[in-house]
Scaffold this active site. Sequence first.
Site, PDB file in Angstrom:
ATOM      1  N   ASP A  84      -0.953 -17.752   0.093  1.00  0.00           N
ATOM      2  CA  ASP A  84      -1.713 -17.014  -1.053  1.00  0.00           C
ATOM      3  C   ASP A  84      -2.293 -15.762  -0.173  1.00  0.00           C
ATOM      4  O   ASP A  84      -2.954 -15.979   0.974  1.00  0.00           O
ATOM      5  CB  ASP A  84      -2.758 -17.810  -1.460  1.00  0.00           C
ATOM      6  CG  ASP A  84      -3.680 -17.260  -2.534  1.00  0.00           C
ATOM      7  OD1 ASP A  84      -3.315 -16.714  -3.568  1.00  0.00           O
ATOM      8  OD2 ASP A  84      -4.762 -17.003  -2.148  1.00  0.00           O
ATOM      9  N   GLU A 107       2.862 -14.348  -0.657  1.00  0.00           N
ATOM     10  CA  GLU A 107       2.552 -13.553  -1.654  1.00  0.00           C
ATOM     11  C   GLU A 107       1.684 -12.494  -1.232  1.00  0.00           C
ATOM     12  O   GLU A 107       0.649 -12.735  -0.562  1.00  0.00           O
ATOM     13  CB  GLU A 107       1.494 -14.730  -2.617  1.00  0.00           C
ATOM     14  CG  GLU A 107       1.139 -13.727  -3.796  1.00  0.00           C
ATOM     15  CD  GLU A 107      -0.385 -13.662  -4.213  1.00  0.00           C
ATOM     16  OE1 GLU A 107      -0.693 -13.480  -5.263  1.00  0.00           O
ATOM     17  OE2 GLU A 107      -1.214 -14.125  -3.147  1.00  0.00           O
TER      18      GLU A 107
HETATM   19  C1  NAG Z   1      -0.962 -14.508  -7.334  1.00  0.00           C
HETATM   20  C2  NAG Z   1      -1.986 -15.269  -6.519  1.00  0.00           C
HETATM   21  O1  NAG Z   1      -1.685 -16.303  -6.254  1.00  0.00           O
HETATM   22  N1  NAG Z   1      -3.083 -14.526  -6.469  1.00  0.00           N
HETATM   23  C3  NAG Z   1      -4.107 -15.224  -6.025  1.00  0.00           C
HETATM   24  C4  NAG Z   1      -4.512 -14.522  -4.737  1.00  0.00           C
HETATM   25  O2  NAG Z   1      -5.827 -14.996  -4.028  1.00  0.00           O
HETATM   26  C5  NAG Z   1      -6.933 -15.088  -5.173  1.00  0.00           C
HETATM   27  C6  NAG Z   1      -8.011 -15.700  -4.431  1.00  0.00           C
HETATM   28  O3  NAG Z   1      -7.559 -16.854  -3.504  1.00  0.00           O
HETATM   29  C7  NAG Z   1      -6.705 -15.845  -6.199  1.00  0.00           C
HETATM   30  O4  NAG Z   1      -7.600 -15.664  -7.267  1.00  0.00           O
HETATM   31  C8  NAG Z   1      -5.325 -15.356  -7.027  1.00  0.00           C
HETATM   32  O5  NAG Z   1      -4.659 -16.008  -7.998  1.00  0.00           O
END
Ligand code: NAG
Length: 605
Positions: free
Chosen positions: A229, A298
């Site tokens: 993430d 991601e």
């Molecule tokens: C797309 C995704 O998973 N975004 C995440 C990125 O990180 C933040 C904080 O951990 C999350 O709130 C998001 O959903």
Amino acid sequence: MVTLASRRFAVAIFAIAAGLVLQVHAEKQWWQTTTVYQIWPRSFKDSDGDGIGDLNGITSKLEHLNDMGVETIWISPIFKSPQVDTGYDVSDYLDIDPMYGTLEDFDNLVARAKELGIKVILDYVPNHTSSEHEWFKLSENSVDPYTDYYVWHEGVLDANGTRRPPNNWLSVFNSGSAWEWSDKRQAYYLHQFAVSQVDFDLRNELVIEETKKIISYWLDRGVAGLRIDALPHIYEDAELRDEPISGLPVPPTDYGYLDHIYTKHLIENYELVRIWRDHFDEYNSKTTDGLERVMFTEGYGTTAQTTLYYDYGAHIPFNFLFISNSTVSYNAETQSPAEIKHNIEQWLQSMPEGATPNWVIGNHDNMRMATRFGSEKVDTFNFILLLLPGVMTVYNGDEIGMTDTYLTWEQTADPQACNTDPGRYQGYTRDPQRTPFQWDNSTSAGFSTNTRVYLKVNENYRTLNLAAQKAADKSYYKNFQAASRLRNTTVGRDGDLKTVVIGEDVFAMSRELDGHDPLLVVINWSKSPVTVSLDEFSNFSEKLQVLASDVNNDLKVGDTVSRDSVTLQGNAALILTSSDITCSDYSDVSEVACLIPSLKSFFNV
Ligand SMILES: CC(=O)N[C@H]1CO[C@H](CO)[C@@H](O)[C@@H]1O
Ligand SMILES: *[C@@H]1O[C@H](CO)[C@@H](O)[C@H](O)[C@H]1NC(C)=O
Ligand SMILES: *[C@@H]1O[C@H](CO)[C@@H](O)[C@H](O)[C@H]1NC(C)=O
Ligand SMILES: *[C@@H]1O[C@H](CO)[C@@H](O)[C@H](O)[C@H]1NC(C)=O
Ligand SMILES: *[C@@H]1O[C@H](CO)[C@@H](O)[C@H](O)[C@H]1NC(C)=O
Ligand SMILES: *[C@@H]1O[C@H](CO)[C@@H](O)[C@H](O)[C@H]1NC(C)=O
Ligand SMILES: *[C@@H]1O[C@H](CO)[C@@H](O)[C@H](O)[C@H]1NC(C)=O
Ligand SMILES: [Ca+2]
Ligand SMILES: [Ca+2]
């Protein structure tokens, strides 16, 4: 490691050699052609009636997922967490949050998935922990070795003696400064996201060692990979320099107020991915079951920033070009056949040679696919993405065309929105795409026996639900299933890709492979009548037969159209093949022609 310059060179040669046709035929690992189904655990299926989805709920639906054609599930965070940011604030990476179940429930889920041939991928959040994590409590009390696990700074004193954070960095969640004062430690800690999501100091070797232990722990427990993430946010400028003002018309406490040149996309993030890839490789080299464990990453960014993760070892860096291109959100206004073709080519041309392409149509951070593009385009995007080469990632509910749910300010739970105000929260909230899965027309859409659920059920559940779509002769769900079957053929896995825009309104793409049944996807965006010729696809026979058609289309499996003159109704989406193919031409059951009888019974024709 391949340098950027030599990589571009390699890509150029590849592009010339391959002409306009992408050659994708090669021996493949399981993860190179898989369909990944993202499960939002809190709203997927509640097994015990407390109104919250859970692991046993997921286990009870694995057979259904298998039937749908899903081979891999990615479950968003299920770890112990105070749930300030729906589990993206982890307080123990090695345990399951009680609201989702137990480690035993998790082991059961993995075991059942294995029986069905489904791989399980978990979400790993390495940027930060919850402030309730044991490590943070120890760090706050300066207990070694945890003292420097997080980014701490004593701040700076103004001339009048007032203390303030070391720089102007802002939280992604629009809550103002990314620094929070700790009375205990008498210092500020960094939090790129919520105040209770504390950023690790990944310049500390000890923390990197911890990340490897966490990865191994879940691989040991049977997961086939991890989805990592928020990568762009891992490292920040070591000198803590102020970021320049962006000039965007937003309040100075909003994340968009600054241009994030010192807190995002630092090269160190990529170097960490390399360290993790080495760790995966080492792990894989020690296992004997032949299963390659993989890393999905991601990172929202430009296509160059995202595809660079491939070079540093990510098996699959998520491709969000069907969501946004980092500046413009890709939706009903920006879509066109030319844009679709452009999106596909942009990724294929930017990724390094030999990499596995991938396509994401939705997730928990973006409006639902049916809301972004319109429900009439659900089949269109599912057909295209399922029949592109490589990995497709689908967000739970998009396969039945679920739409965003309107929630009032009072009903909103997402911290990214709650930090704004009643006038602006709609532009920030991610709750509308996170409401319960619509299984059937019973209480709480069959998600829970409880009428009180985590986020309210969309009122359209009485007609828009999985049970209704399974019962209908034709539905988004059945089309998803049909396209999944076609994806799971030799040509779906290995066929070369050709994309064509015909006139202004029609997008067509083929998958072809010598000696195998071909596939052709044709889409109509038009408002004005045109009849098109598909003669550009000269390897197909002159009569084409229908394998699947959008829910509003009268064409049925087995109907034929002429290649040189096809009339498509509005928003038409078709999957076609040659009409002269028969299953008996091949002994291999994974040929398109061999699926036709089952597709017919599938759609009751
Ligand atoms: C797309 C995704 O998973 N975004 C995440 C990125 O990180 C933040 C904080 O951990 C999350 O709130 C998001 O959903
Ligand atoms: C793919 O096809 C093979 C047979 O060729 C079958 O065994 C397998 O279950 C199929 N997978 C999916 C997800 O449909
Ligand atoms: C101290 O000075 C800073 C500017 O340097 C100002 O923002 C702050 O309000 C002042 N604090 C007090 C208590 O005067
Ligand atoms: C994103 O798309 C818009 C509209 O097509 C285009 O103007 C812009 O240049 C694109 N940005 C990138 C980074 O590709
Ligand atoms: C609810 O769904 C069932 C099964 O799908 C169907 O038979 C029934 O007619 C539906 N009821 C209503 C009120 O739509
Ligand atoms: C069409 O068939 C020829 C001969 O088999 C082949 O060389 C060519 O690549 C095929 N076209 C496409 C788009 O795959
Ligand atoms: C596409 O749909 C429009 C609107 O229904 C229709 O007028 C047109 O003829 C269709 N185009 C083709 C190529 O069939
Ligand atoms: Ca529950
Ligand atoms: Ca960070």
